[in-house]
Design an enzyme around this catalytic site. Structure first.
Site, short mmCIF file in Angstrom:
data_model
loop_
_atom_site.label_atom_id
_atom_site.label_comp_id
_atom_site.label_asym_id
_atom_site.label_seq_id
_atom_site.Cartn_x
_atom_site.Cartn_y
_atom_site.Cartn_z
N CYS A 2 154.25 59.88 -23.46
CA CYS A 2 153.01 60.49 -23.90
C CYS A 2 152.59 61.49 -22.84
O CYS A 2 152.76 61.27 -21.65
CB CYS A 2 151.86 59.51 -24.09
N TRP A 73 154.26 59.29 -27.82
CA TRP A 73 155.53 58.61 -28.07
C TRP A 73 155.13 57.16 -28.35
O TRP A 73 154.66 56.45 -27.48
CB TRP A 73 156.43 58.70 -26.83
N ASN A 99 148.05 57.17 -21.74
CA ASN A 99 149.51 57.08 -21.62
C ASN A 99 149.80 55.74 -20.95
O ASN A 99 149.27 55.48 -19.87
CB ASN A 99 150.00 58.25 -20.75
N GLU A 484 178.69 59.38 -19.08
CA GLU A 484 177.66 60.42 -19.20
C GLU A 484 177.95 61.35 -20.39
O GLU A 484 177.04 61.73 -21.12
CB GLU A 484 177.58 61.19 -17.87
N LYS A 488 175.36 61.85 -23.48
CA LYS A 488 174.83 63.17 -23.88
C LYS A 488 175.02 63.36 -25.39
O LYS A 488 174.13 63.82 -26.07
CB LYS A 488 175.55 64.32 -23.16
N LYS A 606 161.40 62.02 -22.35
CA LYS A 606 161.98 62.46 -21.08
C LYS A 606 161.79 61.43 -19.99
O LYS A 606 162.68 61.15 -19.22
CB LYS A 606 161.32 63.78 -20.68
C1 G6P Z 1 165.04 58.58 -20.24
C2 G6P Z 1 165.61 59.97 -20.40
C3 G6P Z 1 167.00 60.03 -19.76
C4 G6P Z 1 166.91 59.62 -18.30
C5 G6P Z 1 166.30 58.22 -18.16
C6 G6P Z 1 165.98 57.90 -16.70
O1 G6P Z 1 165.75 57.68 -21.01
O2 G6P Z 1 165.69 60.31 -21.77
O3 G6P Z 1 167.48 61.36 -19.83
O4 G6P Z 1 168.20 59.62 -17.74
O5 G6P Z 1 165.05 58.17 -18.86
O6 G6P Z 1 164.98 58.78 -16.26
P1 G6P Z 1 164.71 59.14 -14.76
O7 G6P Z 1 163.57 60.12 -14.82
O8 G6P Z 1 164.32 57.87 -14.06
O9 G6P Z 1 165.93 59.72 -14.19
#
Ligand code: G6P
Length: 611
Positions: A2, A73, A99, A484, A488, A606
């Site tokens: 959020c 979210w 949030n 990875e 992705k 994110k």
């Molecule tokens: C979320 C994001 C991922 C990220 C993960 C860890 O799931 O969508 O892209 O790798 O969180 O986030 P951080 O900010 O701790 O690297």
């Protein structure tokens, strides 16, 4: 997750807030809303993206110098107009954005229901604002005191902003576990989940700490904590350019961020690594570096892509520092009463610096006496502030939800930490140390070379855009790259993908292989090359469709592969920074061809600031 934005000052609040919400949309995008004082305390909210809200409010009289806005979210209650924030109090004289999660909302709600309160949504947030108003009425106290009292009674994580019909110049914000930044302008104030909605107007900010409350009233900012202790606001000047958070001509942030990697890796090494002098320094580590040198064990905690960076680091630290490393999912680590001994060092890796599980894992390990290092991208975020020492990745803002440039920058920092430790420990020869240093400096140019393959990768994407499954295989340093690559692809194209150690494929995934299955081999010329060649044969024997990432000049694997992507040679431990690039591009193009929203994939956020 959020995103929250609030404004009070001389501008039209709705313009500042809507623009800010768009910048924060990466944090959540299932509904959005705004509350303004325009002839009453009015809330406008809509399920969907901020653009839906924008369409909804178009043409209405939105003149207001104060307002709060939110992009959501969902945690409590599905995405809907009703569950979108802001939420009203019972009398509709207060509005809140939030949030986080109020964990004891259910018992608070029961009490309020008994008192006759009615709720328009299923959210914990609405309960929270009813609860604040209830306290204010009961205690007959100013609103900031009611907020403070309420905060002493709620359990959970929050960043909130409250506004009131009765006090048109008042905004009250507070945080615990979720980020909140206050922007200090000339006779105006901004509040947001991160600095991106603010920097257009001011670079003077105050990062709220946990349990702090910011009260902005009649052009004055005051801060106190939940124990009612007044605090002096610590105003920092942030160094963030507007262009860093804009698309700069690219179709998507993700593509821009993939292409930024030569620069972001260079930025990450700048002033830290110098091959001419053979110097490698990380200012943030100095004081604690001996803890790492003398560590009996290193525990790397992280989530998602950052966890994959941790896996690469495991290979690197073990090879060069000869220290046992364990890489832990923060969410598992924090709940399983892990053995942490004196002599263990924890490295927390996080792009956002706000991931709730990683933060909680740090707190838990700290309570058990461990020394914690942070490897984070977002300056001033919660994790760097919770760790003893650390190093920033300096990759610049990463807006695309799927992490790309943060990953290669994390690898750069983790490699630099390992090299410093190995040199101090004497577990690496001067020659090897220098060789790695020189090659680290060459990596940005090699990444640039891979980026030139964009068109070729687009063609491969076109061939496989309809696939329903994908397998990614690699060994050694390229095994985490396989994970990875698979992550992705699933994140942004919604194709099911598995990443596996190539040899382990025989123990299960091989059953999935048929003439329709694309299998991506990360098969660069390294210590396990011959073994990977055998694994490719195993896939071919079952008619799998082989796509190989190989080292330039390889003549063997291309003969065995339907598609080949050639990357420049580098040292094995540094290959992940190069071999991951074609996988980022492959998922990007497949997702675009499938019509997916690559920057804001469904169900993801994110930074996951709830557990
Ligand atoms: C979320 C994001 C991922 C990220 C993960 C860890 O799931 O969508 O892209 O790798 O969180 O986030 P951080 O900010 O701790 O690297």
């Amino acid at each position: 997750m959020c995103g929250i934005v609030a404004y009070v000052g001389h501008r039209k609040a709705s313009d500042v807030i809507i623009k800010g919400l768009k910048r924060l949309e990466y944090r959540g995008y299932d509904s959005a809303g705004i509350a303004l004082l325009n002839g009453g305390l009015n809330i406008y909210k809509k399920k969907g993206k901020v653009s839906e809200l924008e369409n909804f409010i178009q043409g209405q009289n939105l003149d207001s110098h104060i307002g709060i806005g939110h992009t959501r979210w969902a945690t409590h209650g599905e995405p809907s107009d009703e569950n979108a924030h802001p939420h009203y109090s019972a009398t509709k004289k207060l509005a809140i954005i939030h949030n986080g999660i109020i964990e004891n909302y259910s018992s608070l709600k029961q009490d309020l229901l008994r008192k006759g309160h009615q709720f328009a949504s299923e959210t914990d947030t609405e309960v929270f604002i009813h609860f604040i108003e209830d306290i204010q009425e009961k205690e007959n106290c100013p609103l900031d005191e009611a907020v403070r009292l309420a905060l002493t009674k709620v359990v959970g994580a929050y960043a909130i902003v409250v506004m009131s019909l009765a006090e048109p110049d008042l905004l009250i914000a507070a945080r615990k576990g979720s980020p909140l930044v206050v922007g200090v302008g000339k006779n105006e104030f901004f509040m947001a989940s991160d600095a991106t909605p603010i920097i257009e107007y001011t670079n003077e900010v105050v990062y709220l700490n946990d349990q702090e409350i910011a009260v902005i009233n009649h052009g004055e900012l005051k801060i106190k904590n939940t124990a009612n202790l007044p605090l002096t606001p610590y105003i920092q000047t942030i160094d963030l350019e507007l262009e860093a958070i804009e698309k700069g001509g690219y179709e998507h942030f993700m593509l821009k961020e993939i292409f930024e990697q030569p620069r972001s890796i260079r930025d990450c090494m700048r002033g830290r690594l110098d091959t001419h002098t053979g110097r490698l320094v990380l200012g943030g580590l100095r004081e604690y570096v001996n803890k790492l040198v003398n560590a009996d064990r290193i525990l790397i905690v992280a989530c998602g892509t950052s966890w994959h960076a941790g896996l690469v680091a495991e290979y690197f630290f073990e090879e060069f520092c000869r220290i046992p490393v364990e890489v832990e999912y923060a969410s598992e680590f924090r709940y399983r009463n892990p053995v942490i001994r004196e002599g263990d060092v924890v490295i927390a890796v996080s792009q956002s610096g706000e991931t709730a599980d990683t933060l909680a894992a740090i707190e838990m390990a700290k309570a058990k006496g461990a020394i914690i290092f942070g490897v984070c991208n977002v300056v001033g975020s919660s994790i760097p502030r919770a760790t003893h020492a650390g190093a920033y990745t300096h990759a610049g803002p990463e807006i695309g939800v799927a992490s790309t440039k943060a990953f290669t920058a994390q690898l750069t920092v983790l490699n630099m930490i390992a090299l410093i430790v190995a040199q101090k420990k004497g577990t690496i020869t001067e020659q090897k140390f220098h060789e790695l240093l020189v090659e680290m400096e060459n990596i940005p140019a090699k990444v640039e070379q891979v980026l030139k393959l964009n068109n070729q990768i687009q063609t491969i994407a076109d061939e496989f855009k309809q696939a329903r499954n994908f397998i990614y295989l690699g060994r050694g340093y390229n095994f985490p790259v396989a994970l990875e690559g698979a992550l992705k692809l699933k994140e942004i194209s919604y194709i099911h993908a598995e990443g596996y150690p190539a040899a382990e494929m025989k123990h299960g995934p091989i059953a999935l292989i048929d003439e329709e299955m694309p299998v991506v081999f990360i098969a660069t010329k390294d210590a396990s090359y011959e073994k990977v060649v055998s694994n490719i044969q195993e896939v071919k024997a079952r008619k799998g469709r082989v796509i190989s990432i190989v080292t330039e000049g390889d003549t063997l694997i291309p003969k065995m592969s339907e598609f080949v992507i050639e990357v420049p040679a580098t040292l094995d431990p540094l290959m992940p920074m190069v071999s991951v690039i074609p996988l980022q591009l492959l998922s990007y193009h497949i997702a675009v061809m499938r019509g997916c929203n690559v920057d804001q994939p469904r169900n993801l956020a994110k930074s996951v600031t709830v557990e």
